[in-house]
Structure formats: C-alpha cells, structure tokens
Scaffold this motif. Structure first.
Motif, mmCIF file in Angstrom:
data_model
loop_
_atom_site.group_PDB
_atom_site.id
_atom_site.type_symbol
_atom_site.label_atom_id
_atom_site.label_comp_id
_atom_site.label_asym_id
_atom_site.label_seq_id
_atom_site.Cartn_x
_atom_site.Cartn_y
_atom_site.Cartn_z
ATOM 1 N N THR A 198 0.761 -1.266 -0.038
ATOM 2 C CA THR A 198 -0.034 0.310 -0.040
ATOM 3 C C THR A 198 0.797 1.347 0.037
ATOM 4 N N GLY A 199 2.239 1.069 0.025
ATOM 5 C CA GLY A 199 3.011 2.185 0.119
ATOM 6 C C GLY A 199 4.349 1.917 -0.088
ATOM 7 N N ARG A 200 5.360 3.032 -0.012
ATOM 8 C CA ARG A 200 6.678 2.880 -0.238
ATOM 9 C C ARG A 200 7.337 2.278 1.072
ATOM 10 N N THR A 201 8.367 1.551 1.129
ATOM 11 C CA THR A 201 9.031 1.046 2.044
ATOM 12 C C THR A 201 9.803 2.137 2.808
ATOM 13 N N ARG A 202 9.819 2.174 4.107
ATOM 14 C CA ARG A 202 10.451 3.253 4.998
ATOM 15 C C ARG A 202 11.652 2.652 5.898
ATOM 16 N N ALA A 203 12.784 3.208 5.935
ATOM 17 C CA ALA A 203 14.010 2.697 6.519
ATOM 18 C C ALA A 203 14.670 3.588 7.176
ATOM 19 N N ALA A 204 15.661 3.412 8.179
ATOM 20 C CA ALA A 204 16.402 4.321 8.971
ATOM 21 C C ALA A 204 17.658 3.661 9.192
ATOM 22 N N ARG A 205 18.647 4.344 8.871
ATOM 23 C CA ARG A 205 20.183 3.923 9.305
ATOM 24 C C ARG A 205 20.239 4.171 10.796
ATOM 25 N N THR A 206 20.245 3.407 11.704
ATOM 26 C CA THR A 206 20.407 3.390 12.971
ATOM 27 C C THR A 206 21.734 3.310 13.463
ATOM 28 N N ASP A 207 22.524 4.227 13.896
ATOM 29 C CA ASP A 207 23.739 4.327 14.478
ATOM 30 C C ASP A 207 23.705 4.398 15.594
ATOM 31 N N VAL A 208 24.349 3.311 16.832
ATOM 32 C CA VAL A 208 24.147 3.825 18.125
ATOM 33 C C VAL A 208 25.588 3.140 18.680
ATOM 34 N N ARG A 209 25.623 3.729 20.042
ATOM 35 C CA ARG A 209 26.860 3.139 21.000
ATOM 36 C C ARG A 209 26.300 3.032 22.393
ATOM 37 N N ALA A 210 26.466 1.821 22.780
ATOM 38 C CA ALA A 210 25.794 1.499 24.029
ATOM 39 C C ALA A 210 26.137 2.624 25.460
ATOM 40 N N PRO A 211 25.327 2.746 26.050
ATOM 41 C CA PRO A 211 24.256 2.049 26.208
ATOM 42 C C PRO A 211 23.076 2.899 25.412
ATOM 43 N N TRP A 212 22.159 1.785 24.765
ATOM 44 C CA TRP A 212 21.279 2.406 24.151
ATOM 45 C C TRP A 212 19.896 1.204 23.971
ATOM 46 N N GLY A 213 18.619 1.989 24.036
ATOM 47 C CA GLY A 213 17.555 1.230 23.676
ATOM 48 C C GLY A 213 16.294 1.969 23.124
ATOM 49 N N LEU A 214 16.083 1.006 22.123
ATOM 50 C CA LEU A 214 14.878 1.836 21.167
ATOM 51 C C LEU A 214 13.498 0.897 21.193
ATOM 52 N N ARG A 215 12.705 1.828 21.608
ATOM 53 C CA ARG A 215 11.307 1.330 21.376
ATOM 54 C C ARG A 215 10.416 1.563 20.007
ATOM 55 N N PHE A 216 10.119 0.537 19.425
ATOM 56 C CA PHE A 216 9.202 0.667 18.273
ATOM 57 C C PHE A 216 7.652 0.530 18.561
ATOM 58 N N PRO A 217 6.993 1.213 17.831
ATOM 59 C CA PRO A 217 5.592 1.165 18.131
ATOM 60 C C PRO A 217 5.015 0.032 17.136
ATOM 61 N N ALA A 218 3.456 -0.174 17.487
ATOM 62 C CA ALA A 218 2.928 -1.247 16.585
ATOM 63 C C ALA A 218 2.791 -0.538 15.228
ATOM 64 N N PHE A 219 2.674 -1.286 14.179
ATOM 65 C CA PHE A 219 2.641 -0.942 12.828
ATOM 66 C C PHE A 219 1.698 -1.848 11.910
ATOM 67 N N THR A 220 0.993 -1.000 11.248
ATOM 68 C CA THR A 220 0.158 -1.507 10.217
ATOM 69 C C THR A 220 0.518 -2.779 9.321
ATOM 70 N N GLY A 221 1.899 -2.522 8.991
ATOM 71 C CA GLY A 221 2.307 -3.533 7.995
ATOM 72 C C GLY A 221 3.271 -4.399 8.692
ATOM 73 N N THR A 222 4.408 -4.782 8.288
ATOM 74 C CA THR A 222 5.580 -5.706 8.775
ATOM 75 C C THR A 222 6.689 -4.769 9.184
ATOM 76 N N THR A 223 7.460 -5.163 9.995
ATOM 77 C CA THR A 223 8.623 -4.317 10.396
ATOM 78 C C THR A 223 9.914 -5.331 10.330
ATOM 79 N N PHE A 224 11.199 -5.044 9.995
ATOM 80 C CA PHE A 224 12.285 -5.363 9.914
ATOM 81 C C PHE A 224 13.351 -4.973 10.573
ATOM 82 N N HIS A 225 14.626 -5.645 10.762
ATOM 83 C CA HIS A 225 15.891 -4.874 11.085
ATOM 84 C C HIS A 225 16.889 -5.750 10.407
ATOM 85 N N VAL A 226 18.041 -5.396 10.286
ATOM 86 C CA VAL A 226 19.103 -6.029 9.853
ATOM 87 C C VAL A 226 20.216 -5.442 10.491
#
Length: 317
Positions: free
Chosen positions: A13-41
C-alpha cells in the motif's frame, strides 16, 4: 507468473521506509505497533530484540529479523537497558531513508530498521503462515550479499541512494519469504504448495490469468493429476479448494486495481474474470462488505495518509 512476488504486490500500500540506526551503548529503542510488517538488519555489532511474550533474542552481524504483524517491540544493547522512542530524522519528508543516532561510550552497532506498508485487511494466506518473529541468522551468499550492498549504500551518501536502498529492501523481503519457504518446503502449507510441481503449476496459472474461466478439471489436467487427486492435494496444501482460491484471488486483484487505477468498473470486472459488471459488483460486495465504487472512493481518500504513514509512535503510546 511468480506467485510469491504477486501475492506480496497485492498487499503493498505504500513505499518502504527505513532508517540507518547508528548507536553506541548504552542504548535502547522502542518501536510502536505498525500496520504493516517491520524488519531489522544488523550490519555491524550486536543487539537484543525484545518483544512481549517472547524471550529476548540475541542478534549478531548479518542477522535479519522480520516481525510479521509489525508488533510493538524494542532493540537494545542489553535486555535491561532503558528504552527511548524510535524517532528517525529525515532531511526530506518524502525520503524513504531516515537516520537515528544514539551517542554513548560503549560498543558500536549499525542497524537498518524499517517497515513495509501492507494491507492487513486482506492478507495473503501465505503471510499468515509465517511465524510472528522470523529470525534469519547470517547465512548464505544471496541474503549475505544483499545485506552487504545495503551496508555499503547506507555508509556512502552517493547519488541515487534514495532509489537504490528501497529497491534493495524490497528485494530483501522477497529473499526473506523465499528463504522461509525453502526451509519449509517439505512441511504442510503454502511453502510446500509453492514447491509442489502440480499445485505450484496451478497457482502460477491462476495468478497469470485470473480472468480465464478455469475449471478444476482444466487445472488438474495442466498439473498432470486426476481431478479428484488434484482437488484433494490443492485443498490440503493451500487451505481452500481450487475454485474458492480462484475467487479469493480475483477479488484481491480487483481490490488492488480499484486502489491503483481509475479504470471503469466494467474493465476491472473483465480483468478478473467477470463478463457482467452486476455479477462482479455482487461478488465484490460479498467479499469486502461494500460496493466496488465505495471501496475505490474510500481507498483513494485514504491514500495520501497511507503513503506518508511514518514508523513512529502513535499518540498516547
């Protein structure tokens, strides 16, 4: 006809959205519920996937994780690290690529986090068979090469990146689904149906020519089986009799055509196998609960907000 690609395209139904996630410890990220599917690499470093009802899952370089329902979840350097909302920044609101950065003094990790916008009101049965969380550890040349290409494009801000990265991410979803199907090719269900020579042929025929007046006898003959054996095997693997799946796919295709084109209803009807616009409208309303014209107007009105749906927390979350 490639059934896997076709089934996925019908849900987009729409274009894929992605984000380059560059992190150094300590870190923690909360992802909300989404109507499609989500992925992480995981492109570099390590992290943990945290999801309600599931044990923390350790992720290593090259790992891919796919969340079928876009459920609420988190990523962190350690399971006990406090979480902050995942809020990607985009230089251009229409850019498919965002950035998230968390500065710390600890170990470095680089991730690609994103979402595929899919129509959840009418999911393909193949998607229903996927596990809620699909973890593909670093493996194989195909997916590994794709992850490597993504890492290179995200590290180098070169011309064309905004077109290349979404295409690679779209390809990755097909690789994920194909890898899952290959691993379950001997198990009951859709993965085996795609691998089965006779049933796979019938599915390709239906997807290639949904308007054709198929009969069970004709599909069976093209598949090299008797009518009774074909019908029994098709139903066991696909989860529905041949004619029931044909009707379902015709209506799914019709919904996509109504969303994505302004073709007259009679043309849409003909493209999915109905010579009578009245018969098509009746069948469509039985499947969707509304007339084709109403569905089109509703889908068109919602399209701008769907295309711009961002992978960020909803109000009140």
């Amino acid at each position: 006809m490639d059934v896997l690609s076709d089934a996925l395209a019908a849900m987009r139904t729409g274009r894929t959205r992605a984000a380059r996630t560059d992190v150094r410890a300590p870190w923690g990220l909360r992802f909300p519920a989404f109507t499609g599917t989500t992925f992480h690499v995981v492109l570099h470093g390590t992290c943990w996937l945290l999801a309600d009802g599931s044990a923390p899952l350790a992720l290593s370089p090259g790992d891919v994780v796919f969340l079928r329902e876009g459920r609420t979840h988190a990523l962190a350097d350690l399971p006990q690290t406090p979480l902050a909302d995942f809020l990607p920044e985009r230089q251009d609101p229409d850019s498919p690529i965002g950035r998230v950065r968390v500065d710390g003094s600890g170990a470095h990790s680089l991730l690609l986090c994103g979402a595929y916008e899919l129509d959840r009101t009418r999911p393909h049965p193949l998607m229903k068979e996927l596990p809620e969380i699909l973890h593909l550890p670093a493996r194989g040349a195909e997916l590994g090469h794709l992850v490597g290409l993504l890492a290179t494009e995200l590290d180098q801000d070169r011309p064309g990146r905004d077109g290349i990265v979404p295409s690679l991410v779209d390809a990755m979803l097909l690789y994920i689904l194909r890898t899952w199907a290959d691993e379950r090719a001997t198990s009951p269900g859709w993965a085996r149906a795609l691998a089965d020579q006779a049933i796979g042929q019938a599915l390709r025929d239906i997807h290639a020519s949904p308007a054709r007046p198929w009969t069970v006898q004709e599909l069976a003959a093209r598949s090299g089986l008797s009518r009774s054996v074909f019908a029994q095997r098709f139903t066991a693997l696909v989860g529905a009799p041949p004619m029931a799946y044909l009707t379902w796919w015709r209506m799914t295709s019709a919904g996509r055509k109504l969303r994505e084109s302004d073709a007259p209803l009679r043309n849409v009807a003909e493209q999915v196998g109905y010579t009578s616009e009245f018969a098509f409208a009746k069948a469509f309303k039985r499947e969707y609960g509304v007339a084709p014209g109403v569905y089109r107007r509703t889908a068109t009105a919602a399209a701008p907000s769907v295309r711009r749906q961002e992978f960020v927390p909803s109000p009140g979350r």
